[in-house]
Design a protein around this motif. Structure first.
Motif, PDB file in Angstrom:
ATOM      1  N   ALA A   1     -11.252 -16.325 -20.100  1.00 37.38           N
ATOM      2  CA  ALA A   1      -9.862 -16.199 -20.559  1.00 37.38           C
ATOM      3  C   ALA A   1      -9.253 -14.825 -20.293  1.00 37.38           C
ATOM      4  N   SER A   2      -9.936 -13.951 -19.566  1.00 36.61           N
ATOM      5  CA  SER A   2      -9.369 -12.637 -19.228  1.00 36.61           C
ATOM      6  C   SER A   2      -8.396 -12.774 -18.061  1.00 36.61           C
ATOM      7  N   PRO A   3      -7.337 -11.944 -18.021  1.00 34.64           N
ATOM      8  CA  PRO A   3      -6.444 -11.955 -16.857  1.00 34.64           C
ATOM      9  C   PRO A   3      -7.231 -11.621 -15.590  1.00 34.64           C
ATOM     10  N   MET A   4      -6.992 -12.374 -14.540  1.00 34.48           N
ATOM     11  CA  MET A   4      -7.714 -12.157 -13.293  1.00 34.48           C
ATOM     12  C   MET A   4      -7.077 -11.026 -12.485  1.00 34.48           C
ATOM     13  N   PRO A   5      -7.873 -10.143 -11.886  1.00 34.16           N
ATOM     14  CA  PRO A   5      -7.316  -9.128 -10.997  1.00 34.16           C
ATOM     15  C   PRO A   5      -6.929  -9.727  -9.641  1.00 34.16           C
ATOM     16  N   LEU A   6      -5.909  -9.130  -9.030  1.00 32.27           N
ATOM     17  CA  LEU A   6      -5.486  -9.559  -7.694  1.00 32.27           C
ATOM     18  C   LEU A   6      -6.542  -9.171  -6.671  1.00 32.27           C
ATOM     19  N   ILE A   7      -6.908 -10.114  -5.832  1.00 30.29           N
ATOM     20  CA  ILE A   7      -7.797  -9.840  -4.704  1.00 30.29           C
ATOM     21  C   ILE A   7      -6.980  -9.602  -3.442  1.00 30.29           C
ATOM     22  N   VAL A   8      -6.031 -10.494  -3.176  1.00 32.37           N
ATOM     23  CA  VAL A   8      -5.238 -10.357  -1.952  1.00 32.37           C
ATOM     24  C   VAL A   8      -3.867 -10.980  -2.143  1.00 32.37           C
ATOM     25  N   GLN A   9      -2.867 -10.336  -1.567  1.00 30.46           N
ATOM     26  CA  GLN A   9      -1.522 -10.898  -1.426  1.00 30.46           C
ATOM     27  C   GLN A   9      -1.287 -11.103   0.060  1.00 30.46           C
ATOM     28  N   LEU A  10      -0.814 -12.282   0.447  1.00 30.02           N
ATOM     29  CA  LEU A  10      -0.693 -12.645   1.857  1.00 30.02           C
ATOM     30  C   LEU A  10       0.742 -12.960   2.247  1.00 30.02           C
ATOM     31  N   GLU A  11       1.107 -12.516   3.434  1.00 25.63           N
ATOM     32  CA  GLU A  11       2.340 -12.955   4.078  1.00 25.63           C
ATOM     33  C   GLU A  11       2.024 -14.182   4.935  1.00 25.63           C
ATOM     34  N   GLU A  12       3.070 -14.881   5.373  1.00 25.13           N
ATOM     35  CA  GLU A  12       2.838 -16.101   6.151  1.00 25.13           C
ATOM     36  C   GLU A  12       2.214 -15.822   7.513  1.00 25.13           C
ATOM     37  N   GLY A  13       2.532 -14.675   8.121  1.00 26.13           N
ATOM     38  CA  GLY A  13       1.959 -14.324   9.415  1.00 26.13           C
ATOM     39  C   GLY A  13       3.020 -13.985  10.428  1.00 26.13           C
ATOM     40  N   PRO A  14       2.642 -13.275  11.504  1.00 27.55           N
ATOM     41  CA  PRO A  14       3.620 -12.756  12.460  1.00 27.55           C
ATOM     42  C   PRO A  14       4.175 -13.785  13.432  1.00 27.55           C
ATOM     43  N   ASP A  15       3.491 -14.896  13.614  1.00 26.90           N
ATOM     44  CA  ASP A  15       3.902 -15.905  14.587  1.00 26.90           C
ATOM     45  C   ASP A  15       4.315 -17.164  13.843  1.00 26.90           C
TER      46      ASP A  15
ATOM     47  N   ALA B   1       7.897  -5.354  11.035  1.00 30.59           N
ATOM     48  CA  ALA B   1       7.433  -5.533   9.661  1.00 30.59           C
ATOM     49  C   ALA B   1       6.502  -6.736   9.531  1.00 30.59           C
ATOM     50  N   SER B   2       6.624  -7.704  10.446  1.00 31.16           N
ATOM     51  CA  SER B   2       5.758  -8.887  10.408  1.00 31.16           C
ATOM     52  C   SER B   2       4.307  -8.551  10.731  1.00 31.16           C
ATOM     53  N   SER B   3       4.037  -7.323  11.192  1.00 31.74           N
ATOM     54  CA  SER B   3       2.654  -6.908  11.431  1.00 31.74           C
ATOM     55  C   SER B   3       1.890  -6.694  10.137  1.00 31.74           C
ATOM     56  N   VAL B   4       2.625  -6.538   9.032  1.00 30.66           N
ATOM     57  CA  VAL B   4       1.984  -6.402   7.728  1.00 30.66           C
ATOM     58  C   VAL B   4       1.595  -7.809   7.247  1.00 30.66           C
TER      59      VAL B   4
END
Length: 209
Positions: free
Chosen positions: A165-179, A139-142
């Motif tokens: 003042a508009s809500p910002m769209p999400l560009i990226v959600q990140l995990e900490e990483g596999p290592d 799962a850490s590959s994600v």
């Protein structure tokens, strides 16, 4: 976003780690609290989000690691992190700040490219688990997701654009990483979220754990 293995540190691709690309003469971002240079975490090529609009530029993400936990680098407005939108043209490797700064404070220990996989499952965590099981990968590959809806670990902290003042769209959600030895620091098992208002040229970054 699936870990695609090492890539060149200056590659014009969506990646974690390496060297940030920026317009000529752009300064290396520094923390508003401790005034030290921030660590470069990731860049996103905005064209990877799709939508039929090309040449959208990149989003570069930085956070302070000079004294982890002391500069509120999880907060989008503390000055302990920066999310910067850069145009697609005229990008070049950002020179390291002068003064013999420890390389570990400026860059992650590895550079990881990403491959993009479309998931029909709308729940972020479940989509990652199903992909890992189906492909016999940990799962850490994600490494995260591009676009879509944030999968908040705590409450909704979607920022508003400081300009319109508009809500910002999400560009990226990140995990900490596999290592773990070269992972991004989001409080130990946390996740990060970057948002942008492209018409206004503004972006925000935060993390939760």
């Amino acid at each position: 976003m699936i870990d695609a293995g090492p890539v060149a540190p200056t590659a014009l691709v969506t990646r974690t780690g390496g060297v940030p690309l920026a317009p000529a003469a752009a300064p290396w971002p520094c923390c508003a609290s401790c005034e030290g240079p921030m660590q470069f975490l990731a860049q996103v090529v905005l064209d990877d989000l799709g939508g039929g609009v090309g040449n959208r530029g990149i989003l570069a993400l930085f956070a302070c690691q000079n004294d982890p936990g002391m500069c509120d680098d999880w907060d989008p407005d503390s000055g302990g992190n920066q999310a910067l939108l850069f145009p697609a043209d005229g990008l070049e490797p950002l020179p390291r700040p002068e003064g013999g700064v420890d390389e570990a404070l400026l860059a992650l220990g590895s550079v990881r490219g990403v491959s993009l996989v479309h998931a029909d499952e709308h729940h972020y965590d479940q989509a990652g688990e199903e992909w890992a099981a189906r492909n016999d990968r940990p799962a850490s590959s994600v490494l995260g997701q591009l676009g879509g809806s944030p999968a908040w670990l705590q409450g909704d902290e979607t920022p508003s654009c400081p300009s319109c003042a508009s809500p910002m769209p999400l560009i990226v959600q990140l995990e900490e990483g596999p290592d773990h030895s070269t992972a991004m620091n989001f409080g130990g098992g946390g996740g990060a979220y970057a948002f942008a208002c492209e018409p206004c040229g503004r972006a925000k970054f935060l993390w939760q754990c």
